[in-house]
Design a protein around this motif. Structure first.
Motif, PDB file in Angstrom:
ATOM      1  N   ILE A  62     -56.703  33.031  30.677  1.00  0.00           N
ATOM      2  CA  ILE A  62     -57.916  32.276  31.333  1.00  0.00           C
ATOM      3  C   ILE A  62     -57.515  31.874  32.731  1.00  0.00           C
ATOM      4  O   ILE A  62     -56.450  31.318  32.868  1.00  0.00           O
ATOM      5  CB  ILE A  62     -58.359  31.200  30.472  1.00  0.00           C
ATOM      6  N   SER A  63     -58.294  32.282  33.718  1.00  0.00           N
ATOM      7  CA  SER A  63     -57.997  31.931  34.951  1.00  0.00           C
ATOM      8  C   SER A  63     -58.715  30.565  35.407  1.00  0.00           C
ATOM      9  O   SER A  63     -59.879  30.324  34.676  1.00  0.00           O
ATOM     10  CB  SER A  63     -58.197  33.167  35.853  1.00  0.00           C
ATOM     11  N   LEU A  64     -58.316  30.070  36.435  1.00  0.00           N
ATOM     12  CA  LEU A  64     -58.965  28.997  37.075  1.00  0.00           C
ATOM     13  C   LEU A  64     -60.597  29.186  37.324  1.00  0.00           C
ATOM     14  O   LEU A  64     -61.370  28.462  36.995  1.00  0.00           O
ATOM     15  CB  LEU A  64     -58.470  28.297  38.172  1.00  0.00           C
ATOM     16  N   ALA A  65     -60.663  30.553  37.726  1.00  0.00           N
ATOM     17  CA  ALA A  65     -62.189  30.862  38.260  1.00  0.00           C
ATOM     18  C   ALA A  65     -62.704  30.840  36.903  1.00  0.00           C
ATOM     19  O   ALA A  65     -64.251  30.729  36.750  1.00  0.00           O
ATOM     20  CB  ALA A  65     -62.164  32.239  38.709  1.00  0.00           C
ATOM     21  N   GLU A  66     -62.358  31.237  35.661  1.00  0.00           N
ATOM     22  CA  GLU A  66     -63.083  31.351  34.505  1.00  0.00           C
ATOM     23  C   GLU A  66     -63.445  30.058  33.817  1.00  0.00           C
ATOM     24  O   GLU A  66     -64.378  29.725  33.254  1.00  0.00           O
ATOM     25  CB  GLU A  66     -62.380  32.394  33.425  1.00  0.00           C
ATOM     26  N   ILE A  67     -62.405  29.204  34.087  1.00  0.00           N
ATOM     27  CA  ILE A  67     -62.508  27.927  33.388  1.00  0.00           C
ATOM     28  C   ILE A  67     -63.445  26.626  34.204  1.00  0.00           C
ATOM     29  O   ILE A  67     -63.727  25.895  33.746  1.00  0.00           O
ATOM     30  CB  ILE A  67     -61.217  27.653  32.642  1.00  0.00           C
ATOM     31  N   ARG A  68     -63.111  26.985  35.588  1.00  0.00           N
ATOM     32  CA  ARG A  68     -63.701  25.823  36.323  1.00  0.00           C
ATOM     33  C   ARG A  68     -65.034  25.614  36.251  1.00  0.00           C
ATOM     34  O   ARG A  68     -65.581  24.537  35.781  1.00  0.00           O
ATOM     35  CB  ARG A  68     -63.448  26.270  37.984  1.00  0.00           C
ATOM     36  N   PRO A  69     -66.133  26.747  36.051  1.00  0.00           N
ATOM     37  CA  PRO A  69     -67.538  26.355  35.981  1.00  0.00           C
ATOM     38  C   PRO A  69     -67.585  25.748  34.584  1.00  0.00           C
ATOM     39  O   PRO A  69     -68.456  24.943  34.323  1.00  0.00           O
ATOM     40  CB  PRO A  69     -68.236  27.881  35.973  1.00  0.00           C
ATOM     41  N   ILE A  70     -66.824  25.972  33.413  1.00  0.00           N
ATOM     42  CA  ILE A  70     -67.028  25.503  32.271  1.00  0.00           C
ATOM     43  C   ILE A  70     -66.733  23.845  32.255  1.00  0.00           C
ATOM     44  O   ILE A  70     -67.429  23.130  31.819  1.00  0.00           O
ATOM     45  CB  ILE A  70     -65.950  26.008  31.213  1.00  0.00           C
ATOM     46  N   LEU A  71     -65.550  23.565  33.144  1.00  0.00           N
ATOM     47  CA  LEU A  71     -65.259  21.961  33.120  1.00  0.00           C
ATOM     48  C   LEU A  71     -66.230  21.425  33.933  1.00  0.00           C
ATOM     49  O   LEU A  71     -66.283  20.347  33.679  1.00  0.00           O
ATOM     50  CB  LEU A  71     -63.851  22.070  33.580  1.00  0.00           C
ATOM     51  N   VAL A  72     -66.603  21.924  35.125  1.00  0.00           N
ATOM     52  CA  VAL A  72     -67.646  21.117  35.808  1.00  0.00           C
ATOM     53  C   VAL A  72     -69.061  20.905  34.962  1.00  0.00           C
ATOM     54  O   VAL A  72     -69.543  20.155  35.290  1.00  0.00           O
ATOM     55  CB  VAL A  72     -67.828  22.139  37.340  1.00  0.00           C
ATOM     56  N   ASN A  73     -69.298  22.190  34.447  1.00  0.00           N
ATOM     57  CA  ASN A  73     -70.563  21.865  33.436  1.00  0.00           C
ATOM     58  C   ASN A  73     -70.343  20.786  32.538  1.00  0.00           C
ATOM     59  O   ASN A  73     -71.154  20.095  31.793  1.00  0.00           O
ATOM     60  CB  ASN A  73     -70.704  23.382  32.697  1.00  0.00           C
ATOM     61  N   CYS A  74     -68.995  20.671  31.921  1.00  0.00           N
ATOM     62  CA  CYS A  74     -68.690  19.348  31.209  1.00  0.00           C
ATOM     63  C   CYS A  74     -68.688  18.041  31.857  1.00  0.00           C
ATOM     64  O   CYS A  74     -68.295  17.082  31.129  1.00  0.00           O
ATOM     65  CB  CYS A  74     -67.322  19.592  30.323  1.00  0.00           C
ATOM     66  N   GLY A  75     -68.927  17.937  33.175  1.00  0.00           N
ATOM     67  CA  GLY A  75     -68.831  16.633  33.823  1.00  0.00           C
ATOM     68  C   GLY A  75     -67.554  16.335  34.417  1.00  0.00           C
ATOM     69  O   GLY A  75     -67.683  15.242  35.256  1.00  0.00           O
ATOM     70  N   TYR A  76     -66.784  17.431  34.701  1.00  0.00           N
ATOM     71  CA  TYR A  76     -65.475  17.169  35.207  1.00  0.00           C
ATOM     72  C   TYR A  76     -65.629  17.223  36.826  1.00  0.00           C
ATOM     73  O   TYR A  76     -66.338  18.168  37.269  1.00  0.00           O
ATOM     74  CB  TYR A  76     -64.478  17.782  34.915  1.00  0.00           C
ATOM     75  N   GLU A  77     -65.154  16.406  37.712  1.00  0.00           N
ATOM     76  CA  GLU A  77     -65.248  16.593  39.115  1.00  0.00           C
ATOM     77  C   GLU A  77     -64.236  17.492  39.366  1.00  0.00           C
ATOM     78  O   GLU A  77     -63.191  17.860  38.808  1.00  0.00           O
ATOM     79  CB  GLU A  77     -64.908  15.402  39.777  1.00  0.00           C
ATOM     80  N   ASP A  78     -64.271  18.132  40.652  1.00  0.00           N
ATOM     81  CA  ASP A  78     -63.122  19.181  41.098  1.00  0.00           C
ATOM     82  C   ASP A  78     -61.697  18.769  41.091  1.00  0.00           C
ATOM     83  O   ASP A  78     -60.818  19.227  40.767  1.00  0.00           O
ATOM     84  CB  ASP A  78     -63.679  19.608  42.608  1.00  0.00           C
ATOM     85  N   GLU A  79     -61.719  17.473  41.416  1.00  0.00           N
ATOM     86  CA  GLU A  79     -60.170  16.796  41.422  1.00  0.00           C
ATOM     87  C   GLU A  79     -59.771  16.660  40.014  1.00  0.00           C
ATOM     88  O   GLU A  79     -58.554  16.875  39.701  1.00  0.00           O
ATOM     89  CB  GLU A  79     -60.378  15.350  41.920  1.00  0.00           C
ATOM     90  N   GLU A  80     -60.816  16.208  39.117  1.00  0.00           N
ATOM     91  CA  GLU A  80     -60.074  16.224  37.582  1.00  0.00           C
ATOM     92  C   GLU A  80     -59.681  17.864  37.129  1.00  0.00           C
ATOM     93  O   GLU A  80     -58.840  17.917  36.532  1.00  0.00           O
ATOM     94  CB  GLU A  80     -61.245  15.777  36.790  1.00  0.00           C
ATOM     95  N   VAL A  81     -60.757  18.809  37.600  1.00  0.00           N
ATOM     96  CA  VAL A  81     -60.238  20.076  37.227  1.00  0.00           C
ATOM     97  C   VAL A  81     -59.179  20.679  37.830  1.00  0.00           C
ATOM     98  O   VAL A  81     -58.141  20.968  37.142  1.00  0.00           O
ATOM     99  CB  VAL A  81     -61.421  21.017  37.670  1.00  0.00           C
ATOM    100  N   SER A  82     -58.622  20.137  38.836  1.00  0.00           N
ATOM    101  CA  SER A  82     -57.524  20.607  39.434  1.00  0.00           C
ATOM    102  C   SER A  82     -56.421  20.019  38.715  1.00  0.00           C
ATOM    103  O   SER A  82     -55.241  20.506  38.293  1.00  0.00           O
ATOM    104  CB  SER A  82     -57.331  19.966  40.971  1.00  0.00           C
ATOM    105  N   LYS A  83     -56.365  18.639  38.336  1.00  0.00           N
ATOM    106  CA  LYS A  83     -55.456  17.850  37.669  1.00  0.00           C
ATOM    107  C   LYS A  83     -55.012  18.415  36.280  1.00  0.00           C
ATOM    108  O   LYS A  83     -54.326  18.645  35.619  1.00  0.00           O
ATOM    109  CB  LYS A  83     -55.865  16.503  37.371  1.00  0.00           C
ATOM    110  N   ILE A  84     -56.337  19.026  35.281  1.00  0.00           N
ATOM    111  CA  ILE A  84     -56.294  19.573  34.487  1.00  0.00           C
ATOM    112  C   ILE A  84     -55.503  21.097  34.558  1.00  0.00           C
ATOM    113  O   ILE A  84     -54.462  21.128  33.681  1.00  0.00           O
ATOM    114  CB  ILE A  84     -57.859  19.725  33.723  1.00  0.00           C
ATOM    115  N   TRP A  85     -55.690  21.773  35.488  1.00  0.00           N
ATOM    116  CA  TRP A  85     -55.439  23.040  35.652  1.00  0.00           C
ATOM    117  C   TRP A  85     -53.753  22.776  35.747  1.00  0.00           C
ATOM    118  O   TRP A  85     -53.020  23.657  35.117  1.00  0.00           O
ATOM    119  CB  TRP A  85     -56.044  23.729  36.670  1.00  0.00           C
TER     120      TRP A  85
END
Length: 118
Positions: A62-85
């Motif tokens: 799973i690439s960041l490009a594949e999971i980023r929209p999912i995490l953003v849809n779940c309410g995560y901010e870009d900074e949180e997505v980067s930290k999760i990744w």
């Protein structure tokens, strides 16, 4: 656990998510000890199906490009997505292999969260 629900049900409303969390809170579920932080075969299979759903290009990762929209849809901010990744991509390959995805989901299943750490 709420992170897991948001990942599993990315299009659910906040009201429905709250309802699911309240239902779980009413159950007499005892937390697992660290020795028991092992997924059942059924849980592993469910996670495999989720992984395959998010692996839209069928690459086995799973690439960041594949999971980023999912995490953003779940309410995560870009900074949180980067930290999760950063936390999940242990080998820094730029892709999540299934074992790294399992690690992420175990954190959600067993109540640990890297977003709470700072």
């Amino acid at each position: 656990f709420s992170e897991l629900l948001r990942m599993m049900y990315p299009y659910t409303s906040k009201a429905r998510l709250t309802e699911m969390l309240k239902f779980v809170a009413q159950q007499d579920i005892k937390p697992l000890s660290k020795k028991e932080d092992v997924l059942t075969d059924e849980q592993t299979q469910e996670l495999k199906e989720i992984f395959e759903l998010y692996d839209v290009d069928n690459s086995g990762t799973i690439s960041l490009a594949e999971i980023r929209p999912i995490l953003v849809n779940c309410g995560y901010e870009d900074e949180e997505v980067s930290k999760i990744w950063k936390e999940c991509d242990k080998d820094r390959s730029g892709e999540l292999e299934f074992d790294e995805f399992i690690s992420l989901m175990k954190q959600a299943y067993f109540g640990t969260s890297f977003l709470d750490e700072d």
